[in-house]
Design an enzyme around this catalytic site. Structure first.
Site, mmCIF file in Angstrom:
data_model
loop_
_atom_site.group_PDB
_atom_site.id
_atom_site.type_symbol
_atom_site.label_atom_id
_atom_site.label_comp_id
_atom_site.label_asym_id
_atom_site.label_seq_id
_atom_site.Cartn_x
_atom_site.Cartn_y
_atom_site.Cartn_z
ATOM 1 N N VAL A 187 0.947 -1.168 -0.068
ATOM 2 C CA VAL A 187 -0.055 -0.061 -0.056
ATOM 3 C C VAL A 187 0.860 1.255 0.041
ATOM 4 O O VAL A 187 1.766 1.482 0.797
ATOM 5 C CB VAL A 187 -1.048 -0.047 1.447
ATOM 6 C CG1 VAL A 187 -1.742 1.224 1.302
ATOM 7 C CG2 VAL A 187 -1.887 -1.247 1.116
ATOM 8 N N ARG A 341 1.384 -7.940 22.006
ATOM 9 C CA ARG A 341 1.819 -9.554 22.208
ATOM 10 C C ARG A 341 0.505 -10.397 21.859
ATOM 11 O O ARG A 341 0.455 -11.601 22.293
ATOM 12 C CB ARG A 341 2.389 -9.632 23.813
ATOM 13 C CG ARG A 341 3.581 -8.970 23.886
ATOM 14 C CD ARG A 341 3.904 -9.207 25.292
ATOM 15 N NE ARG A 341 4.255 -10.444 25.839
ATOM 16 C CZ ARG A 341 5.387 -11.140 25.732
ATOM 17 N NH1 ARG A 341 6.536 -10.506 25.237
ATOM 18 N NH2 ARG A 341 5.464 -12.193 26.092
ATOM 19 N N ASN A 342 -0.411 -9.893 21.627
ATOM 20 C CA ASN A 342 -1.837 -10.342 22.009
ATOM 21 C C ASN A 342 -2.679 -10.690 20.580
ATOM 22 O O ASN A 342 -3.839 -10.872 20.767
ATOM 23 C CB ASN A 342 -2.746 -9.896 22.912
ATOM 24 C CG ASN A 342 -2.003 -9.714 24.270
ATOM 25 O OD1 ASN A 342 -1.554 -10.893 24.787
ATOM 26 N ND2 ASN A 342 -1.586 -8.520 24.741
ATOM 27 N N LYS A 512 -1.860 7.821 47.430
ATOM 28 C CA LYS A 512 -0.793 8.397 47.554
ATOM 29 C C LYS A 512 -0.845 8.571 49.319
ATOM 30 O O LYS A 512 -1.952 9.143 49.789
ATOM 31 C CB LYS A 512 -1.022 10.064 47.421
ATOM 32 C CG LYS A 512 0.211 10.844 48.008
ATOM 33 C CD LYS A 512 0.264 12.116 47.443
ATOM 34 C CE LYS A 512 1.489 13.028 47.989
ATOM 35 N NZ LYS A 512 0.906 14.360 48.802
ATOM 36 N N ALA A 599 5.998 18.237 47.315
ATOM 37 C CA ALA A 599 5.982 19.231 48.477
ATOM 38 C C ALA A 599 7.289 20.160 48.606
ATOM 39 O O ALA A 599 8.200 19.639 48.455
ATOM 40 C CB ALA A 599 5.713 18.645 49.737
HETATM 41 N N1 GLY Z 1 2.595 -13.486 22.914
HETATM 42 C C1 GLY Z 1 3.765 -13.450 23.109
HETATM 43 C C2 GLY Z 1 4.653 -12.432 22.568
HETATM 44 O O1 GLY Z 1 4.511 -11.871 21.722
HETATM 45 O O2 GLY Z 1 6.007 -12.745 22.714
#
Ligand code: GLY
Length: 671
Positions: A187, A341-342, A512, A599
């Site tokens: 693209v 990661r998901n 806090k 502070a």
């Molecule tokens: N889901 C694991 C990783 O990204 O390493």
């Protein structure tokens, strides 16, 4: 309802959305560059909302909803294609190593690392998905683990899918449904007119549709200026030797910086590094060495297994590591990217929610937390097609920070939550609520501390606080001001958590901590503060204790599990400046948690100086509220905090005992 839909991206997210829309009756075309470099191909296919320690809140909800869709979703794909996706609800075991047993921080570590208030005793995790197995139980359950393993968490709901098999099956399914798939397509640009996409320029010509979906993973930001960056992951696979008849591993092992994913076809996937190296391709000796070392340490038998393959990929990562889902500034363009990661885990729910929003024009409330607009004021990316919302301030602290042209800076991270601004403010002492509102905006702060007691008693300036600030954008830091003892502070902290919930911050566990018996100098009680901190950490709070600038106390609090330490520069409200500078330097030098100078700061020069020393953030209230022009002072403090931070990162020149001429002596014309 648009019937012709063009999806940009041929990873599992693009494919899953394509299938979902085509099944609902759309006519889908999907274009992609090369599946081999994509995160889909690189992943290990873990379905791990538990083991990945996704924090409670909308991301956890999204992940769980997706996990629960998996059985039915993969069954449908498998039945329609006759191909196996490798979906396996095998559970994930997260062993914990021995060094923690002897560490005085062991309870804290397990609490922080696994995000729970459980101790090392057997028990269930606070998010209900993990169970603690003691040493005997874990070794019995999973023979062959390192003798260093002293227990571990068991996540029975987590599992895995063979990501490559899944992508292949999705591709077959897409073809069989009549989706037009064009691979090898780059693209080059998106043509827009009056807030609408009218076509996509590619290396094979201009493609057009009624609706478009951007699902290009780590490459999304080459198409639109979205804050999505590649985060490289290196991986490798081993093979269970033929001499071993039964599969030695029947569940995923999730260790520190390593996961071991056994497949039923005898492969064992080891992953993954997490590297900020742009699109630099290739496996590196150190990357692979680390993975092998960690894997062998966790499960020593692997040392003799033959290596089968090495590879790498690029996760699409946003600044808050959450996906970007839903509508865009163009009314016929939907975004589905940044899954970090998901991506494999989130494919089914992404497909469902995106299809609902395009096809049914139904927007799931969950989507709002993943909308791209959360980066509008924060992103360094200037999205030219956006019209700035009314409250967009080009002068915000964030915009200033992004003018740091010569330096890379990390975000302020407290208890896993990231913030762009390093200046926190308060709500007390203002002459009017309007002045407070203007000052908070002018300061560019993202954290505002609020005295729980004053809200409870509707003290002046604390009425209508719920409406006064935009709590969708400002993170509330409830404080225990007015508490004289540890017990009182613990009680008020609990009320503070409820208060944050009422404002819609369900997952806000910040407090806090102030324990102040002394009415004259308002000096905090170190013993009471430590006692209260220990209790609150146990109860799962992210504790930010306000203390005198005592380096030993700071260390004890850090060891007790506090999220930050907040040493005072001078007594609260005194505006005396950096009276405790020598001790603050020591605290900064020794700390592993962010140090927030709190502070006593009276002037921007003092704010800048604290940041120059390496403080991670500042909390300033009185100096702003009591200035003659509060919003202007708020702005000055914002600039000072930024300036001090930049100077700290830039590194000061060495101090010399004598003058050194600025002009070099060499090359001078001799008279
Ligand atoms: N889901 C694991 C990783 O990204 O390493």
């Amino acid at each position: 309802m648009s019937s012709k839909i063009l999806i940009l991206g041929s990873g599992v997210i693009g494919l899953a959305i394509a299938v979902e829309l085509q099944l609902r009756g759309a006519q889908v075309t999907l274009v992609g560059r090369d599946i081999n470099g994509a995160a889909t191909n690189a992943a290990a296919g873990m379905l791990a909302p538990g083991a990945e320690q996704i924090p409670a809140g909308s991301m956890q909800d999204l992940c769980r909803r997706s996990l629960y869709l998996y059985p039915e979703w993969t069954r449908k794909i498998e039945e329609s294609t006759g191909e196996n996706s490798g979906y396996w609800c095998c559970g994930i075991l997260a062993p914990v190593f021995k060094e923690l047993e002897n560490s005085k921080q062991n309870t804290k570590f397990v609490e922080t690392y696994r995000g729970t208030s459980q101790t090392l005793e057997a028990g269930k995790q606070s998010d209900d998905s993990g169970y603690w197995l003691n040493k005997e139980a874990i070794h019995q359950y999973q023979p062959g683990l390192s003798t260093e393993v002293i227990g571990g968490w068991w996540y029975p709901e987590d599992g895995q899918v063979d990501n490559r098999a899944l992508a292949k099956a999705l591709l077959t399914y897409s073809h069989s449904l009549g989706i037009d798939i064009k691979e090898g397509v780059i693209v080059e640009g998106i043509q827009q007119r009056q807030g609408e996409v009218i076509g996509v320029q590619t290396n094979i010509g201009t493609l057009s549709a009624e609706h478009y979906v951007l699902a290009a993973g780590a490459w999304s930001n080459q198409i639109l200026p979205l804050p999505v960056n590649p985060r490289k992951g290196q991986m490798l696979s081993l093979r269970v030797p033929e001499s071993i008849t039964e599969l030695p591993l029947n569940r995923v092992l999730f260790g520190e910086n390593i996961y071991i994913v056994p497949r039923r076809d005898r492969r064992i996937i080891l992953g993954a590094t997490s590297e900020d190296v742009g699109f630099t391709p290739g496996n590196t000796p150190v990357g692979i060495q680390n993975l092998l070392q960690q894997a062998i340490r966790l499960y020593p038998e692997l040392k003799d297994y033959p290596i089968q393959e090495l590879w790498w990929g690029f996760r699409p990562t946003t600044p808050d590591e959450l996906p970007i889902l839903g509508s865009s500034p163009c009314k016929n363009l939907t975004l589905a990217t940044g899954h970090h990661r998901n991506g494999i885990l989130l494919a089914p729910i992404t497909a469902k929610l995106i299809a609902d929003s395009i096809w049914e024009e139904k927007s799931d409330p969950l989507l709002s937390d993943f909308h791209f607009s959360r980066f509008l004021e924060r992103s360094s990316t200037n999205i030219p097609m956006l019209t700035h919302p009314a409250n967009f301030s080009p002068n915000s602290a964030v915009a200033d920070r992004q003018n740091i042209q010569y330096l890379e800076d990390s975000l302020l991270k407290i208890a896993g939550k990231t913030f762009q601004s390093r200046l926190m403010t308060g709500t007390g002492k203002y002459r009017s609520i309007e002045e407070m509102q203007q000052s908070v905006i002018a300061s560019g702060c993202e954290i505002v501390t609020v005295a729980v007691r004053r809200v409870q008693t509707n003290a002046p300036g604390h009425e209508g606080l719920a409406e006064a600030l935009d709590w969708g954008k400002i993170w509330m830091l409830p404080n225990t001001a007015g508490c004289k003892t540890a017990e009182e502070a613990v009680r008020v902290a609990r009320l503070g958590r409820e208060m944050a919930k009422l404002l819609g911050q369900e997952d806000n566990n910040f407090v806090k901590l102030e324990v102040i018996p002394d009415p004259k100098y308002l000096l905090p009680d170190p013993i009471g503060t430590l006692q209260a901190a220990e209790q609150l950490v146990k109860e799962g709070f992210a504790v930010l204790p306000y203390i005198n600038a005592d380096p030993m106390l700071a260390k004890h609090l850090e060891e007790a599990g506090c999220a930050t330490v907040m040493p005072l520069a001078a007594p609260i409200g005194s505006g005396q400046g950096l009276q405790t500078i020598a001790n603050i330097k020591i605290i900064i030098e020794n700390a592993q948690v962010p140090i927030v100078v709190d502070a006593g700061i009276g002037l921007p020069s003092e704010a800048a100086q604290a940041m120059e020393l390496g403080a991670d953030a500042l909390l300033i209230n009185s100096a702003i509220a009591l200035a003659q022009n509060s919003p202007a002072m708020a702005q000055a403090m914002k600039l000072a905090a930024n300036s001090g931070r930049i100077a700290y990162l830039a590194g000061r020149m060495p101090i010399q005992s004598h003058a050194i001429a600025s002009s070099p002596v060499s090359g001078r014309i001799n008279e």
